[in-house]
Design a protein around this motif. Structure first.
Motif, mmCIF file in Angstrom:
data_model
loop_
_atom_site.group_PDB
_atom_site.id
_atom_site.type_symbol
_atom_site.label_atom_id
_atom_site.label_comp_id
_atom_site.label_asym_id
_atom_site.label_seq_id
_atom_site.Cartn_x
_atom_site.Cartn_y
_atom_site.Cartn_z
ATOM 1 N N ARG A 237 0.856 -1.189 0.000
ATOM 2 C CA ARG A 237 0.000 0.000 0.000
ATOM 3 C C ARG A 237 0.895 1.244 0.000
ATOM 4 N NH1 ARG A 237 -3.929 -0.529 4.453
ATOM 5 N NH2 ARG A 237 -5.176 -1.776 3.007
ATOM 6 N N ALA A 238 0.987 1.896 -1.142
ATOM 7 C CA ALA A 238 1.954 2.974 -1.341
ATOM 8 C C ALA A 238 1.812 4.099 -0.341
ATOM 9 C CB ALA A 238 1.820 3.514 -2.764
ATOM 10 N N SER A 239 0.592 4.502 -0.049
ATOM 11 C CA SER A 239 0.382 5.658 0.824
ATOM 12 C C SER A 239 0.936 5.434 2.226
ATOM 13 C CB SER A 239 -1.107 5.999 0.903
ATOM 14 O OG SER A 239 -1.877 4.855 1.237
ATOM 15 N N GLU A 240 1.040 4.181 2.660
ATOM 16 C CA GLU A 240 1.591 3.933 3.993
ATOM 17 C C GLU A 240 3.070 4.291 4.060
ATOM 18 O OE1 GLU A 240 0.684 0.380 5.997
ATOM 19 O OE2 GLU A 240 -1.461 0.453 5.529
ATOM 20 N N TRP A 241 3.761 4.177 2.950
ATOM 21 C CA TRP A 241 5.169 4.574 2.895
ATOM 22 C C TRP A 241 5.321 6.085 2.723
ATOM 23 C CZ3 TRP A 241 8.849 1.057 3.951
ATOM 24 C CH2 TRP A 241 8.572 -0.302 3.741
ATOM 25 N N PHE A 242 4.429 6.687 1.902
ATOM 26 C CA PHE A 242 4.734 8.019 1.390
ATOM 27 C C PHE A 242 3.814 9.150 1.840
ATOM 28 C CE2 PHE A 242 6.127 4.919 -1.896
ATOM 29 C CZ PHE A 242 7.495 5.111 -1.749
#
Length: 579
Positions: free
Chosen positions: A204-209
């Motif tokens: 899940r990209a948003s968890e990183w960025f």
């Protein structure tokens, strides 16, 4: 007539002003939404330092061109970046991206295009810090640069280091406060050791960025978070700390870095929970696309550039820095619920509705990478512990995710492969599938710890249970779990008990450390329990803790901060010295 021309000039001027505002802000006066300026998805951060170089990494949401690092005096030197695209980053129904503060922006998993840029800065001198900044050029020709930060190569032996020990960030509510207080308390650190679980769902990209909740991984470690704590109607904002722009980060794989069967679920959370053993996947699906039908760490390995071992690649490795030899192991398993009701696809049983369909089984608490005696990782560890780099190091530290000693909940059951028990009726129909975990077969305690003791390892550092506690073996080896950084799931020393099977009590400890070490009470300022006695742990959803390893003195100091009292001071509550 003069008044008419004057009025026309005023109206024309106002019209031009409106057009200018529209171009600059992307809106007409009175609208609340402003168009944000294009920017990098992250600040740069440091990876894989050597004696004369270091890697600089950053991310964008555009492919762009001319990605580069400018460094040195007046930024006169340049290093060109290599660009790759993350292959599995997606968003789903649980994502909070952009202006969405709630879930539901996506109806199903959707690919999110993110590009990674990495440049190697060379010609560095040990002990000398160099200024740097990164630049990326968008497709429309706009050049976007970061602020200026500093970098340095690997410290030489004898260099005093301050190393942040952390784990289990997972977008939890106290993370930004924790990392902000690190910088405010000890200043710039020289390295970050993260013992797993950077995020909740690795793909899940948003968890990183850029998760809108304010606790995404990179913003918190780069001082760009926007996290709020609300107590009695009073909101306090925390931004995290500007840390990894200046300090290289070394990580181990936690259970949340591992994704399950790819594309077989309607959401990324379900996909994460759908890992099954490779041997089972081989029988069910064959060798083709085996990884996609079992589990993978692709996004984790694509995001980081870490030291590598020939046997394990980036998943387990060893690295030297100053006077420290850090050995990183891949020791984690699939977390499953301890519930034992009919609907539990858990540690101890399969769901009743799945009994006749093995493809839907969870197969218990799956160990992702073998570490038992005789395994590839175990044999590599034996070689590493006998290497000159390890033996000659002043400080010998081993980091992994799963706790060998803990008061938390995740240490039970034992770290061993599940023993499957299938019960059938008289006609051969499956009526129950259970899993046992013999305590005497715990691979970490039975196989790994004796190796570390014999090799004179001074500190074993880990996470997973979201508590702060520490232990010491009879020989003097220290164990530190400093994972109560963002939230807690409790400590089980007395009173409340871990949820464990009602039988086989010898294998499943409801209280205390199941591997029978006594927790050490903090040496400076322990918290007190309801009975007024000092507690040997921190398990709080208000109080966050972090630890610093200072190699100049060989001390590990732990600090706590009460986020419910934002004006309170950081308190050093424990300190010990490695031998």
């Amino acid at each position: 007539m003069l008044r008419y021309f004057t009025t026309r000039k005023i109206l024309a001027g106002l019209f031009v002003l409106v057009i200018c505002l529209t171009l600059v802000y992307g809106c007409f006066p009175g609208q609340k939404t402003l168009k944000s300026a294009p920017q990098l998805l992250t600040d740069p951060f440091l990876q894989l330092p050597t004696q004369s170089s270091v890697r600089v990494v950053w991310f964008t949401e555009f492919a762009g061109s001319k990605h580069s690092v400018a460094y040195g005096d007046n930024f006169q030197q340049t290093a060109t970046a290599n660009t790759t695209k993350l292959s599995r980053t997606r968003e789903d129904q649980e994502s909070r991206v952009g202006n969405k503060t709630q879930n539901g922006q996506y109806k199903q998993p959707v690919a999110r295009d993110i590009w990674r840029h990495e440049a190697q800065v060379v010609g560095l001198t040990p002990g000398k810090r160099v200024s740097y900044r990164v630049t990326s050029v968008r497709e429309d020709g706009e050049s976007i640069s970061s602020n200026s930060f500093t970098l340095a190569p690997t410290p030489t032996a004898g260099t005093a280091l301050k190393i942040l020990l952390t784990s289990d960030h997972q977008l939890k509510p106290m993370i930004a406060a924790n990392l902000q207080k690190v910088v405010e308390t000890v200043g710039r650190v020289d390295a970050v050791w993260l013992a797993g679980d950077a995020v909740n769902i690795a793909d899940r990209a948003s968890e990183w960025f850029d998760d809108h909740g304010g606790g995404a991984f990179f913003p918190c470690l780069q001082g760009r978070a926007k996290s709020q704590r609300d107590f009695n109607g009073v909101k306090t904002s925390f931004t995290g700390g500007e840390i990894i722009q200046h300090a290289p980060m070394f990580t181990s794989i936690g259970n949340h870095e591992v994704m399950g069967r790819f594309g077989k679920s309607e959401g990324l959370g379900a996909e994460f929970n759908d890992a099954i053993p490779r041997a089972v996947a081989m029988k069910l699906y064959g060798e083709k696309s085996l990884k996609d039908n079992s589990y993978n760490t692709d996004t984790y390995e694509e995001i980081f550039t870490l030291p590598q071992s020939k046997e394990g690649g980036e998943t387990y490795y060893a690295v030297s820095s100053g006077d420290v030899r850090l050995v990183v192991l891949y020791a984690t398993n699939m977390w499953r619920t301890p519930n034992m009701d009919a609907e539990a696809r858990g540690k101890y049983r399969e769901r009743d509705k799945d009994l006749q369909n093995p493809e839907n089984w969870g197969y218990g608490q799956v160990i992702f990478e073998p570490i038992a005696k005789g395994s590839k990782q175990y044999n590599w560890l034996v070689q590493e512990l006998n290497s000159p780099e390890f033996k000659q190091a002043k400080y010998k530290v081993v980091m992994f995710h799963h706790p060998p000693h803990s008061l938390g909940d995740n240490i039970v059951p034992a770290y061993t492969d599940p023993v499957q028990v299938i019960e059938r009726d008289a006609k051969g129909k499956i009526k129950a599938v259970r899993y046992n975990y013999p305590k005497e077969a715990d691979y970490l305690i039975r196989d790994v710890m004796p190796l570390l003791e014999a090799a004179n390892v001074q500190l074993v550092f880990y996470g997973h249970s979201h508590v702060w506690n520490r232990f010491r073996s009879p020989s003097g080896m220290h164990f530190l779990e400093t994972s109560n950084v963002g939230n807690t799931y409790g400590a089980f020393l007395s009173g409340d008990k871990r949820p464990v099977p009602p039988s086989d009590k010898k294998d499943y400890a409801a209280l205390g450390d199941p591997n029978e070490l006594k927790p050490v009470v903090p040496t400076i300022a322990p918290l007190s329990g309801k009975n007024g006695k000092p507690l040997p742990y921190i398990a709080s959803n208000d109080i966050t803790a972090f630890s610093i390893f200072d190699t100049s003195t060989g001390t590990v100091s732990s600090y706590r901060f009460d986020t419910s009292q934002p004006n309170s001071k950081v308190v050093k509550f424990d300190e010990f010295q490695v031998r």
